[in-house]
Design a protein around this motif. Structure first.
Motif, PDB file in Angstrom:
ATOM      1  N   THR A   1      34.114 -63.098  -2.490  1.00  0.00           N
ATOM      2  CA  THR A   1      33.187 -62.332  -2.108  1.00  0.00           C
ATOM      3  C   THR A   1      31.889 -62.025  -3.469  1.00  0.00           C
ATOM      4  OG1 THR A   1      35.027 -60.110  -1.835  1.00  0.00           O
ATOM      5  CG2 THR A   1      32.617 -59.366  -2.987  1.00  0.00           C
ATOM      6  N   CYS A   2      32.362 -63.427  -4.055  1.00  0.00           N
ATOM      7  CA  CYS A   2      31.624 -63.939  -5.201  1.00  0.00           C
ATOM      8  C   CYS A   2      30.202 -64.382  -4.241  1.00  0.00           C
ATOM      9  CB  CYS A   2      31.791 -64.204  -6.426  1.00  0.00           C
ATOM     10  SG  CYS A   2      32.729 -62.819  -7.463  1.00  0.00           S
ATOM     11  N   LEU A   3      30.540 -65.659  -3.904  1.00  0.00           N
ATOM     12  CA  LEU A   3      29.739 -66.243  -2.708  1.00  0.00           C
ATOM     13  C   LEU A   3      28.318 -65.935  -1.970  1.00  0.00           C
ATOM     14  CD1 LEU A   3      32.314 -69.601  -2.344  1.00  0.00           C
ATOM     15  CD2 LEU A   3      30.753 -69.294  -4.013  1.00  0.00           C
ATOM     16  N   GLN A   4      29.714 -64.824  -1.506  1.00  0.00           N
ATOM     17  CA  GLN A   4      28.591 -64.029   0.015  1.00  0.00           C
ATOM     18  C   GLN A   4      27.192 -62.965  -1.040  1.00  0.00           C
ATOM     19  OE1 GLN A   4      30.683 -61.800   2.370  1.00  0.00           O
ATOM     20  NE2 GLN A   4      29.191 -60.318   3.085  1.00  0.00           N
ATOM     21  N   ALA A   5      27.802 -62.731  -1.950  1.00  0.00           N
ATOM     22  CA  ALA A   5      27.185 -61.425  -3.178  1.00  0.00           C
ATOM     23  C   ALA A   5      25.300 -62.741  -3.214  1.00  0.00           C
ATOM     24  CB  ALA A   5      27.328 -61.004  -4.408  1.00  0.00           C
ATOM     25  N   PHE A   6      26.551 -64.045  -3.742  1.00  0.00           N
ATOM     26  CA  PHE A   6      25.232 -65.177  -4.151  1.00  0.00           C
ATOM     27  C   PHE A   6      24.178 -65.562  -3.576  1.00  0.00           C
ATOM     28  CE2 PHE A   6      27.803 -65.534  -8.118  1.00  0.00           C
ATOM     29  CZ  PHE A   6      26.798 -65.291  -8.867  1.00  0.00           C
ATOM     30  N   ALA A   7      24.734 -65.387  -1.905  1.00  0.00           N
ATOM     31  CA  ALA A   7      24.224 -65.989  -0.686  1.00  0.00           C
ATOM     32  C   ALA A   7      22.918 -64.830  -0.218  1.00  0.00           C
ATOM     33  CB  ALA A   7      25.564 -65.896   0.760  1.00  0.00           C
ATOM     34  N   ILE A   8      23.799 -63.262  -0.175  1.00  0.00           N
ATOM     35  CA  ILE A   8      22.575 -62.790   0.526  1.00  0.00           C
ATOM     36  C   ILE A   8      21.263 -62.393  -0.706  1.00  0.00           C
ATOM     37  CG2 ILE A   8      22.691 -59.903   0.551  1.00  0.00           C
ATOM     38  CD1 ILE A   8      25.535 -60.209   1.336  1.00  0.00           C
ATOM     39  N   ASN A   9      21.421 -62.173  -1.922  1.00  0.00           N
ATOM     40  CA  ASN A   9      20.886 -62.146  -3.089  1.00  0.00           C
ATOM     41  C   ASN A   9      19.907 -63.567  -3.188  1.00  0.00           C
ATOM     42  OD1 ASN A   9      19.993 -63.362  -6.355  1.00  0.00           O
ATOM     43  ND2 ASN A   9      19.821 -60.960  -5.676  1.00  0.00           N
ATOM     44  N   PHE A  10      20.671 -64.474  -3.012  1.00  0.00           N
ATOM     45  CA  PHE A  10      19.342 -66.111  -2.785  1.00  0.00           C
ATOM     46  C   PHE A  10      18.440 -65.452  -1.410  1.00  0.00           C
ATOM     47  CE2 PHE A  10      18.818 -69.829  -0.445  1.00  0.00           C
ATOM     48  CZ  PHE A  10      17.833 -71.032  -1.426  1.00  0.00           C
ATOM     49  N   ALA A  11      19.182 -64.744  -0.676  1.00  0.00           N
ATOM     50  CA  ALA A  11      18.180 -64.076   0.848  1.00  0.00           C
ATOM     51  C   ALA A  11      17.013 -64.019   0.375  1.00  0.00           C
ATOM     52  CB  ALA A  11      19.121 -63.843   2.235  1.00  0.00           C
ATOM     53  N   GLY A  12      17.230 -62.508  -1.016  1.00  0.00           N
ATOM     54  CA  GLY A  12      15.817 -62.331  -1.028  1.00  0.00           C
ATOM     55  C   GLY A  12      16.407 -60.592  -1.837  1.00  0.00           C
ATOM     56  N   PHE A  13      17.324 -60.010  -1.138  1.00  0.00           N
ATOM     57  CA  PHE A  13      18.093 -59.068  -1.834  1.00  0.00           C
ATOM     58  C   PHE A  13      18.082 -58.574  -3.180  1.00  0.00           C
ATOM     59  CE2 PHE A  13      18.152 -59.441   3.252  1.00  0.00           C
ATOM     60  CZ  PHE A  13      17.405 -58.545   3.669  1.00  0.00           C
ATOM     61  N   ASN A  14      18.647 -57.517  -3.980  1.00  0.00           N
ATOM     62  CA  ASN A  14      18.846 -57.087  -4.658  1.00  0.00           C
ATOM     63  C   ASN A  14      19.601 -57.197  -5.591  1.00  0.00           C
ATOM     64  OD1 ASN A  14      19.397 -54.560  -4.572  1.00  0.00           O
ATOM     65  ND2 ASN A  14      17.288 -53.607  -4.382  1.00  0.00           N
ATOM     66  N   TRP A  15      20.704 -57.579  -6.634  1.00  0.00           N
ATOM     67  CA  TRP A  15      22.084 -57.322  -6.634  1.00  0.00           C
ATOM     68  C   TRP A  15      22.387 -56.456  -6.273  1.00  0.00           C
ATOM     69  CZ3 TRP A  15      24.913 -61.424  -6.981  1.00  0.00           C
ATOM     70  CH2 TRP A  15      23.976 -62.546  -7.502  1.00  0.00           C
ATOM     71  N   LYS A  16      21.930 -54.663  -6.025  1.00  0.00           N
ATOM     72  CA  LYS A  16      22.927 -53.798  -5.722  1.00  0.00           C
ATOM     73  C   LYS A  16      23.232 -54.213  -4.360  1.00  0.00           C
ATOM     74  CE  LYS A  16      22.020 -48.894  -5.005  1.00  0.00           C
ATOM     75  NZ  LYS A  16      21.457 -47.137  -5.175  1.00  0.00           N
ATOM     76  N   ILE A  17      22.469 -54.235  -3.613  1.00  0.00           N
ATOM     77  CA  ILE A  17      22.328 -54.705  -1.837  1.00  0.00           C
ATOM     78  C   ILE A  17      23.559 -55.610  -1.622  1.00  0.00           C
ATOM     79  CG2 ILE A  17      21.298 -55.138   0.285  1.00  0.00           C
ATOM     80  CD1 ILE A  17      18.865 -53.858  -0.552  1.00  0.00           C
ATOM     81  N   SER A  18      23.276 -56.701  -2.602  1.00  0.00           N
ATOM     82  CA  SER A  18      23.896 -57.678  -2.374  1.00  0.00           C
ATOM     83  C   SER A  18      25.669 -57.982  -2.167  1.00  0.00           C
ATOM     84  CB  SER A  18      23.260 -59.068  -3.135  1.00  0.00           C
ATOM     85  OG  SER A  18      22.200 -59.284  -3.240  1.00  0.00           O
TER      86      SER A  18
ATOM     87  N   ASN B   1      16.403 -49.153   4.250  1.00  0.00           N
ATOM     88  CA  ASN B   1      15.629 -49.843   3.951  1.00  0.00           C
ATOM     89  C   ASN B   1      15.715 -50.794   5.052  1.00  0.00           C
ATOM     90  OD1 ASN B   1      15.359 -53.074   3.160  1.00  0.00           O
ATOM     91  ND2 ASN B   1      16.528 -52.223   0.837  1.00  0.00           N
ATOM     92  N   THR B   2      14.707 -51.076   5.706  1.00  0.00           N
ATOM     93  CA  THR B   2      14.470 -51.300   6.619  1.00  0.00           C
ATOM     94  C   THR B   2      14.746 -52.906   6.556  1.00  0.00           C
ATOM     95  OG1 THR B   2      12.589 -50.250   7.192  1.00  0.00           O
ATOM     96  CG2 THR B   2      12.804 -51.455   9.109  1.00  0.00           C
ATOM     97  N   SER B   3      13.838 -53.807   5.744  1.00  0.00           N
ATOM     98  CA  SER B   3      14.154 -54.731   5.935  1.00  0.00           C
ATOM     99  C   SER B   3      15.570 -55.131   5.983  1.00  0.00           C
ATOM    100  CB  SER B   3      13.682 -55.610   4.713  1.00  0.00           C
ATOM    101  OG  SER B   3      14.351 -55.668   3.556  1.00  0.00           O
ATOM    102  N   TYR B   4      16.310 -54.840   5.392  1.00  0.00           N
ATOM    103  CA  TYR B   4      17.649 -54.828   5.233  1.00  0.00           C
ATOM    104  C   TYR B   4      18.301 -54.907   6.159  1.00  0.00           C
ATOM    105  CZ  TYR B   4      22.672 -54.457   4.262  1.00  0.00           C
ATOM    106  OH  TYR B   4      24.478 -55.289   4.156  1.00  0.00           O
TER     107      TYR B   4
END
Length: 343
Positions: free
Chosen positions: A20-37, A98-101
């Motif tokens: 879960t932590c790794l996926q959150a970091f990966a989504i955050n790295f893709a440009g989304f904020n931590w709430k979404i990630s 959130n269209t981009s997400y």
């Protein structure tokens, strides 16, 4: 078992939290904020974890045969598709503005399906293997219990076939003594009672010291001496090293009974039955010797039921066929038993 289950549960929770932590970091790295990630990672892995648990629960009650293991892949593929649909529907509702997400969510659907399939397939195979090994272990334990019960039943049957023969002979002797020597008859009844009292509490697989076995044998010989009078003589030689050696209970009586039967019935005059016990390496060796007349002996075609039953009993207890040997030499019949001493 409880400790092992706790360890498995701890590993599963640790794996779920780490991924879960790794996926959150990966989504955050893709440009989304931590709430979404964090929301995406938690919801996605919660749904995936729940489906993994469903597979394990299903395997607990139904395990496909080895020839149908492809069922696991079909289950994994179907649940992966459902997992992706539920994830997209849930996250689409939460972040509908959130269209981009939402575009990112649609573009990663195939990737999510592939990852879900790999995880669920891994969980399915691992769960099937776990329950299969548990079933095999239970089957082996059940088979061992059945074998043990079967072995004990056969040992009991062998003993029951020997005891009535001795009892009937003793009762016939008591009947003959009642009219002419009532005192001897009463004494023999008491000895017979003592002998059978000593046998009732013993199991066929129970082991006693050689000293205890010889004491029970002495009771038997006292009864036989009443039957045969002065003709029956016995001598016992026991090495001091063998005092604490263990032997299956009630093992020697049929051997000595066999010696008396073929010694006194086929030989005129006094008969000496010799019993010798000594240590041979780490094992106990007990030999019983009786005289026989080569011209009248009736055992030339075999060793009789008594010895064959002892040989069978030794095999059931120790898994060996070489623990009973017989020898005829110089008008002497010698029976030797080897009793392995397990520590």
């Amino acid at each position: 078992m409880k400790s092992q289950n706790r360890k498995i549960a701890f590993l599963e929770i640790s794996w779920w939290f780490t991924w879960t932590c790794l996926q959150a970091f990966a989504i955050n790295f893709a440009g989304f904020n931590w709430k979404i990630s964090v929301t995406d990672a938690v919801i996605s892995n919660f749904i995936l974890g729940w489906e993994g648990y469903s597979i394990v629960l299903m395997l607990k009650f139904y395990q496909p045969d080895k020839s149908k293991l492809y069922y696991l892949l079909l289950w994994s593929a179907a649940l992966s598709g459902i997992c992706v649909l539920v994830i997209e529907f849930s996250l689409g509702l939460i972040f509908e503005s959130n269209t981009s997400y939402l575009v990112f969510l649609d573009n990663t659907a195939l990737l999510r399906f592939g990852f879900s399939f790999l995880m669920l397939a891994f969980i399915a195979v691992l769960g099937w293997t776990w329950f299969y090994l548990q079933t095999q272990q239970k089957d082996e334990l059940r088979k061992a219990d059945v074998d043990k019960l079967s072995r004990e039943a056969e040992l009991y049957s062998l003993r029951q076939q020997l005891q009535p023969h001795f009892l009937f002979n003793s009762l016939n002797s008591i009947n003959a003594l009642i009219a002419f020597e009532p005192a001897k008859a009463r004494n023999m009844v008491q000895q017979l009672s003592d002998f059978f009292r000593g046998t009732l509490g013993r199991q066929e697989s129970h082991k006693v010291t050689l000293t205890e076995e010889l004491e029970q044998l002495r009771l038997y010989l006292e009864i036989e001496k009443v039957r045969f009078g002065h003709r029956l003589k016995t001598e016992v030689f026991m090495d001091e090293k063998t005092i604490k050696h263990m032997i299956p209970s009630l093992l020697l009586q049929p051997v000595v009974e066999n010696a008396i039967k073929f010694g006194l019935y086929d030989v005129t005059g006094d008969v000496l039955i010799s019993i010798q016990a000594e240590a041979v390496g780490n094992d106990l060796q007990v030999c019983v010797e009786n005289p026989y007349d080569p011209e009248t002996i009736s055992t030339s075609k075999g060793v009789g039921f008594g010895l064959s039953s002892i040989e069978r009993r030794l095999y059931l207890l120790y898994g060996r066929n070489d623990l009973l040997t017989t020898e005829k030499k110089n008008s002497k019949f010698r029976t030797c038993l080897i009793i392995p001493q397990t520590k």
